[in-house]
Design a protein around this motif. Structure first.
Motif, PDB file in Angstrom:
ATOM      1  N   ASN A 334      16.625  -7.095  46.297  1.00 35.18           N
ATOM      2  CA  ASN A 334      17.956  -6.742  46.806  1.00 35.18           C
ATOM      3  C   ASN A 334      18.603  -7.973  47.450  1.00 35.18           C
ATOM      4  OD1 ASN A 334      20.171  -5.732  48.282  1.00 35.18           O
ATOM      5  ND2 ASN A 334      19.143  -3.798  48.696  1.00 35.18           N
ATOM      6  N   PRO A 335      19.719  -8.471  46.880  1.00 36.32           N
ATOM      7  CA  PRO A 335      20.306  -9.713  47.397  1.00 36.32           C
ATOM      8  C   PRO A 335      20.923  -9.573  48.787  1.00 36.32           C
ATOM      9  CG  PRO A 335      21.749  -8.726  45.752  1.00 36.32           C
ATOM     10  CD  PRO A 335      20.465  -7.933  45.736  1.00 36.32           C
ATOM     11  N   TYR A 336      21.186  -8.352  49.211  1.00 35.89           N
ATOM     12  CA  TYR A 336      21.785  -8.149  50.530  1.00 35.89           C
ATOM     13  C   TYR A 336      20.754  -8.217  51.651  1.00 35.89           C
ATOM     14  CZ  TYR A 336      26.034  -6.598  48.175  1.00 35.89           C
ATOM     15  OH  TYR A 336      27.160  -6.538  47.406  1.00 35.89           O
ATOM     16  N   LEU A 337      19.477  -8.113  51.302  1.00 31.54           N
ATOM     17  CA  LEU A 337      18.427  -8.100  52.319  1.00 31.54           C
ATOM     18  C   LEU A 337      17.892  -9.510  52.519  1.00 31.54           C
ATOM     19  CD1 LEU A 337      16.452  -4.861  51.426  1.00 31.54           C
ATOM     20  CD2 LEU A 337      18.342  -5.150  53.029  1.00 31.54           C
ATOM     21  N   LYS A 338      18.457 -10.215  53.445  1.00 35.96           N
ATOM     22  CA  LYS A 338      17.991 -11.563  53.757  1.00 35.96           C
ATOM     23  C   LYS A 338      16.754 -11.448  54.654  1.00 35.96           C
ATOM     24  CE  LYS A 338      21.664 -13.363  51.761  1.00 35.96           C
ATOM     25  NZ  LYS A 338      21.579 -14.022  50.441  1.00 35.96           N
ATOM     26  N   HIS A 339      15.661 -10.995  54.025  1.00 31.27           N
ATOM     27  CA  HIS A 339      14.448 -10.690  54.784  1.00 31.27           C
ATOM     28  C   HIS A 339      13.607 -11.951  54.902  1.00 31.27           C
ATOM     29  CE1 HIS A 339      11.668  -6.998  55.667  1.00 31.27           C
ATOM     30  NE2 HIS A 339      11.899  -7.742  56.716  1.00 31.27           N
ATOM     31  N   SER A 340      13.616 -12.554  56.056  1.00 32.76           N
ATOM     32  CA  SER A 340      12.965 -13.838  56.277  1.00 32.76           C
ATOM     33  C   SER A 340      11.458 -13.770  56.044  1.00 32.76           C
ATOM     34  CB  SER A 340      13.227 -14.298  57.713  1.00 32.76           C
ATOM     35  OG  SER A 340      12.345 -15.318  58.092  1.00 32.76           O
ATOM     36  N   VAL A 341      10.946 -14.729  55.273  1.00 36.82           N
ATOM     37  CA  VAL A 341       9.496 -14.758  55.036  1.00 36.82           C
ATOM     38  C   VAL A 341       8.741 -15.009  56.339  1.00 36.82           C
ATOM     39  CG1 VAL A 341       9.726 -15.476  52.621  1.00 36.82           C
ATOM     40  CG2 VAL A 341       9.531 -17.230  54.399  1.00 36.82           C
ATOM     41  N   HIS A 342       9.329 -15.770  57.239  1.00 37.42           N
ATOM     42  CA  HIS A 342       8.638 -16.037  58.507  1.00 37.42           C
ATOM     43  C   HIS A 342       8.649 -14.813  59.410  1.00 37.42           C
ATOM     44  CE1 HIS A 342       7.657 -20.239  57.886  1.00 37.42           C
ATOM     45  NE2 HIS A 342       8.854 -20.412  57.350  1.00 37.42           N
ATOM     46  N   GLN A 343       9.677 -13.964  59.299  1.00 36.98           N
ATOM     47  CA  GLN A 343       9.664 -12.706  60.050  1.00 36.98           C
ATOM     48  C   GLN A 343       8.517 -11.828  59.564  1.00 36.98           C
ATOM     49  OE1 GLN A 343      13.042 -10.103  59.455  1.00 36.98           O
ATOM     50  NE2 GLN A 343      12.139  -8.479  60.678  1.00 36.98           N
ATOM     51  N   ILE A 344       8.350 -11.725  58.241  1.00 38.59           N
ATOM     52  CA  ILE A 344       7.306 -10.864  57.680  1.00 38.59           C
ATOM     53  C   ILE A 344       5.921 -11.453  57.925  1.00 38.59           C
ATOM     54  CG2 ILE A 344       6.430  -9.836  55.537  1.00 38.59           C
ATOM     55  CD1 ILE A 344       9.387  -9.912  54.576  1.00 38.59           C
TER      56      ILE A 344
END
Length: 465
Positions: A334-344
């Protein structure tokens, strides 16, 4: 101007806003862990119930340690916008279920009183895996004790964190805080309170400047607490409530109420969360910022597809796992989810034990391949160097960061010793997995490939084998 109760009526008509009275009634839910996930998941379920006219689902939200977030939300009267975006389009919504707020570290007595308030029917928690501490058990016990002393009925206490058997773990934590003289309280808890297990699923990245700017444009107002999420959400909860009539109410809002939470729980932990951790570590090491950046690469997408299908699915009891996998691949992209790899990748030492070892041990027991998990584990070892393949340093945001980096520092000069040292840790892998020489050998092999040729080349080598 800011989003708040006074400016709510000025929002564009295409934005769904609360129409119920948010000031007349006392909250019925105390929620511990007032982060982005809760506000874009359960708070929206409770908002739906409130919109039907059931006034018992307002939330008293507790920030465990963050006064800044609580102050932001207080300034906005508990209102915030959520962008729901996926392949079907984009829409904005302002849930109104958050009515009051406190900070646990500085307003502990207010939290205890809130749990013991006559109107309170539920306590829910999203405090993350590392939040299940004796202090949490004591906080809950104090609230329940005050309810019992005041002659009030029991409540439902629902953990909504990524812990297997989370309801059982939470009950055990609360009982562990009890003293010998608390026998009557424990009997009251057993008779009147419910601690259901549950599984929650929705991807909610941390807020970014882009989301805040998009919210300002959509609302015509400033919103410092806006969030972005996907259209998909799932909440599966055990049919175990202090008030049994809550089951039908939750089902009416789209929640799955069942006696079999475990099959959904293990699929989510091992497929979604396990894949997330693998991709986050790959992204951190290769310098890709978001999960969508990772899954957009054909070799990583194929790796994740095969990880779930070949090494995770054989040990799941969720029958529709193939459809779930298809949905996950789409959601990750999903291009709207700027889900940071460092957050995860945050708290990986707390997450990996839940997400990877059960599948690896299942494969070993069947004499099947563990290559995808072995490569993921090798990338985790490489991640502990705290520097990506372009030479950019990053922080390990992890309770075990110091020991992980100390053990990982030797991998440049003594890679095999380093791998064995990290794979011997039972806090990461449990007691059984470190005893399997074949597992250690395969992780060592892939670690060598990652160090010599890079993560992308190692993944490519695996999927072409």
């Amino acid at each position: 101007m800011h989003l708040c109760a006074l400016t709510l009526a000025s929002l564009p008509t295409d934005i769904h806003t609360p129409t119920y009275d948010r000031r007349r009634y006392a909250p019925g839910v105390v929620h511990l862990g007032l982060g982005a996930f809760h506000r874009a998941h359960q708070a929206m379920v409770f908002d739906h119930l409130l919109a039907t006219g059931d006034t018992r689902w307002g939330i008293y939200g507790i920030g465990m340690t963050r006064p800044d977030l609580v102050n932001q939300l207080r300034a906005q009267d508990g209102l915030y916008a959520v962008r729901v975006a996926d392949g079907t389009g984009v829409k904005w919504q302002v849930p109104g279920a958050l009515w009051r707020m406190s900070v646990a570290t500085t307003e502990r007595e207010a939290v205890v009183q809130a749990m013991a308030a006559p109107a309170t029917r539920w306590v829910t928690l999203t405090v993350t895996e590392k939040g299940y501490t004796p202090a949490l058990g004591q906080l809950l016990l104090d609230g329940l004790r005050l309810r019992q002393q005041n002659g009030l009925p029991g409540i439902t206490v629902a953990s909504c964190d990524n812990l297997q058997g989370n309801g059982h773990k939470l009950l055990a934590l609360v009982k562990a805080a009890a003293a010998a003289q608390d026998g009557e309280l424990l009997r009251w808890m057993d008779a009147q309170c419910a601690f259901p297990c549950s599984m929650v699923d929705r991807i909610v990245p941390a807020a970014t400047a882009e989301v805040l700017a998009a919210a300002s444009q959509a609302l015509g107002l400033r919103d410092d607490a806006s969030l972005s999420t996907e259209g998909f959400w799932e909440w599966v909860i055990e049919d175990r409530f202090a008030d049994p009539s809550d089951a039908a109410l939750l089902q009416s809002a789209g929640v799955r109420v069942t006696r079999d939470v475990h099959s959904y729980e293990e699929a989510k932990l091992r497929m979604l969360n396990g894949s997330h951790t693998a991709m986050a570590l790959m992204g951190a090491v290769t310098g890709r910022p978001f999960i969508a950046s990772c899954i957009a690469e054909p070799h990583i997408r194929e790796f994740v597809f095969r990880l779930m299908g070949q090494e995770v699915a054989p040990h799941l009891s969720r029958s529709d796992w193939a459809d779930y996998r298809t949905a996950l691949i789409a959601r990750f992209g999903n291009p709207y989810l700027k889900h940071s790899v460092h957050q995860i990748a945050t708290d990986s030492s707390q997450k990996i034990p839940q997400r990877w070892p059960p599948s690896v041990l299942g494969q070993i027991d069947q004499g099947a391949s563990t290559e995808h998990h072995a490569l993921a584990a090798a990338v985790f070892v490489r991640y502990t160097l705290a520097i990506d393949e372009q030479g950019q340093a990053y922080a390990l945001n992890d309770p075990q960061a110091e020991s992980l980096m100390a053990q990982g520092a030797a991998q440049r000069t003594e890679p095999e010793t380093c791998v064995r040292s990290l794979l011997a840790r039972e806090d990461l892998w449990g007691s059984a997995l470190p005893q399997h020489a074949s597992w250690i050998e395969r992780v060592t092999h892939w670690h060598q490939q990652v160090l010599q040729h890079g993560v992308d080349a190692a993944v490519q080598q695996l999927i072409e084998a």
